[in-house]
Design an enzyme around this catalytic site. Structure first.
Site, PDB file in Angstrom:
ATOM      1  N   HIS A 162      -0.723  -0.177   9.042  1.00  0.00           N
ATOM      2  CA  HIS A 162      -1.491  -0.933  10.035  1.00  0.00           C
ATOM      3  C   HIS A 162      -2.157  -0.020  11.068  1.00  0.00           C
ATOM      4  CE1 HIS A 162      -2.852  -4.135  12.498  1.00  0.00           C
ATOM      5  NE2 HIS A 162      -1.869  -4.973  12.315  1.00  0.00           N
ATOM      6  N   ASP A 377     -13.667  -8.216  -5.506  1.00  0.00           N
ATOM      7  CA  ASP A 377     -13.995  -8.329  -6.936  1.00  0.00           C
ATOM      8  C   ASP A 377     -14.063  -6.927  -7.528  1.00  0.00           C
ATOM      9  OD1 ASP A 377     -14.970  -8.808  -9.455  1.00  0.00           O
ATOM     10  OD2 ASP A 377     -16.757  -9.900  -8.805  1.00  0.00           O
TER      11      ASP A 377
END
Length: 428
Positions: A162, A377
């Site tokens: 993070h 994708d």
């Protein structure tokens, strides 16, 4: 639903093929120290997962194709191939060594359909599909695992530090990875210069950022620690969200309210009431506010790093006796207080103050419903499921749901007794 016995319901066996390998940038990248800003202050691993059906036949191997894409995208995001370190002032920095990110390939002994019921946060089943890159023995800032299933589909799981980026930055990175894997140019290249969020010299702190510790006058902390937590999710369809907003505005106090503001207020109130607190008990809700557009000038598109402030809204439990609009108003005031001066002052404050206060009677709302992780994708279309693997304790998670993703799935953990009350309240 408790996840304790979940592992007994599905026989998922995951076999790692070979060993974890390090994937370095495909081209030579800059070396040396890379500055982290004061907003990059959470060196914890965040795990996300993406499930893909095999939508068409081709010769591409999912794991190898995604691995090659990782090497290419790390050329643009080269600090991710480095290692976390500390400078002489005991502040985190990245040593851009080019060592690379971890990558694993695995195979599962079942189909994706067989684990469909377990596709949710805090799932023991899904947890087996993500490599844990934490610990000093695995210092990589990113680890990826691709697990192939018998149906021809696969699961892509990420463990990312993070400290490298917030949800928006992570989303942009994953989508860039997908684009470059498909042979496309990056639609939103990363802007790597974090000196834009450097503290001023001298520092100028103009606001109070200290969160005082909340005293537990309700004697609820100890029972919460002893009683088993139950994980459940609740779907708010667009129609119900619209009804909530109309209800919030019917007294004329609010001119407008967003879905986030309304659902945050509604959930916070229901959770507070479910805990059976003393009317004078102070409670706190925290949520991230994107500072990118709040700054003057705004941060450049594709800013690579953490650029959110975690804002606090506090009230007594007796807020439940007031209209819903009053709670939304407090949340709106908190969001509107984030200005350029507020953000710059917060960065200066963090230059001298570290650590987080004790979070007694505090709840953090994490709105993943605003993030487009579902659009990644790699060449097989978008995932049919995506989301975080874990929900930190004392957190509420908003996940998008429905085919058009206009609904919100609220996921949280409460004790069994409190969860029963919460369920009754949100059905109103």
């Amino acid at each position: 639903m408790s996840t304790i016995n979940e592992a007994l319901k599905v026989n998922l066996d995951v076999e790692i093929k070979g060993e974890a390998t390090l994937v370095s940038p495909a081209e030579e990248t800059p070396k040396g120290s890379y500055l982290l800003s004061n907003l990059d202050m959470a060196p914890v691993m965040v795990q996300t997962i993406y499930c893909f059906n095999k939508t068409f036949d081709n010769e591409m191997d999912a794991a190898q194709t995604i691995k090659e894409g990782l090497a290419k995208v790390l050329v643009y995001y080269y600090p991710l191939a480095g290692r976390l370190t500390m400078n002489e002032k005991h502040k985190f920095m990245i040593n851009c060594t080019g060592e690379g990110a971890l990558f694993l390939e695995a195979e599962a002994n079942c189909t994706l359909e067989e684990i469909d019921d377990f596709m949710k946060p805090e799932s023991v089943t899904l947890g087996r599909l993500c490599y844990d890159a934490g610990g000093a023995q695995n210092p990589a800032l990113l680890a990826a695992q691709v697990t192939k299933f018998k149906c021809g589909g696969f699961v892509f799981a990420l463990s990312m530090n993070h400290i490298m980026f917030d949800g928006i930055g992570a989303m942009e990175f994953v989508n860039s990875w997908g684009e470059i894997t498909r042979g496309l140019p990056l639609s939103n290249p990363p802007y790597l210069d974090r000196t834009l969020l450097r503290a001023r010299n001298p520092c100028k702190v103009e606001f109070n950022y200290g969160l005082e510790e909340i005293v537990d006058i309700s004697n609820t902390v100890s029972p919460l620690e002893e009683e088993m937590l139950i994980n459940k999710s609740f779907v708010f369809h667009p129609e119900k969200l619209d009804q909530l907003k109309k209800k919030a505005m019917e007294d004329g106090v609010l001119k407008k309210c967003t879905t986030f503001e309304t659902l945050t207020a509604f959930t916070w109130r229901a959770q507070t009431k479910s805990l059976g607190l003393h009317p004078d008990q102070q409670v706190r809700i925290l949520f991230a506010v994107n500072a990118r557009s709040k700054l003057n000038p705004p941060l450049p598109e594709g800013y690579f790093g953490n650029a959110v402030l975690y804002m606090s809204c506090q009230s007594s439990a007796e807020m439940l006796d007031r209209p819903l609009s009053s709670t939304i108003w407090k949340i709106q005031e908190t969001i509107n207080s984030v200005t350029n001066n507020y953000v710059r002052s917060a960065i200066d404050f963090l230059e001298e103050h570290k650590g987080m206060p004790v979070m007694t009677h505090s709840t953090f709302v994490s709105a993943w419903s605003r993030l487009a992780f579902h659009s990644v994708d790699f060449g097989w279309g978008v995932p049919f499921y995506s989301g975080p693997l874990n929900v930190p304790r004392n957190s509420v998670l908003f996940l998008p749901c429905g085919k058009d993703r206009k609904g919100i799935n609220v996921f949280l953990s409460l004790t069994a007794s409190s969860m029963k009350v919460f369920e009754e309240l949100i059905e109103v």
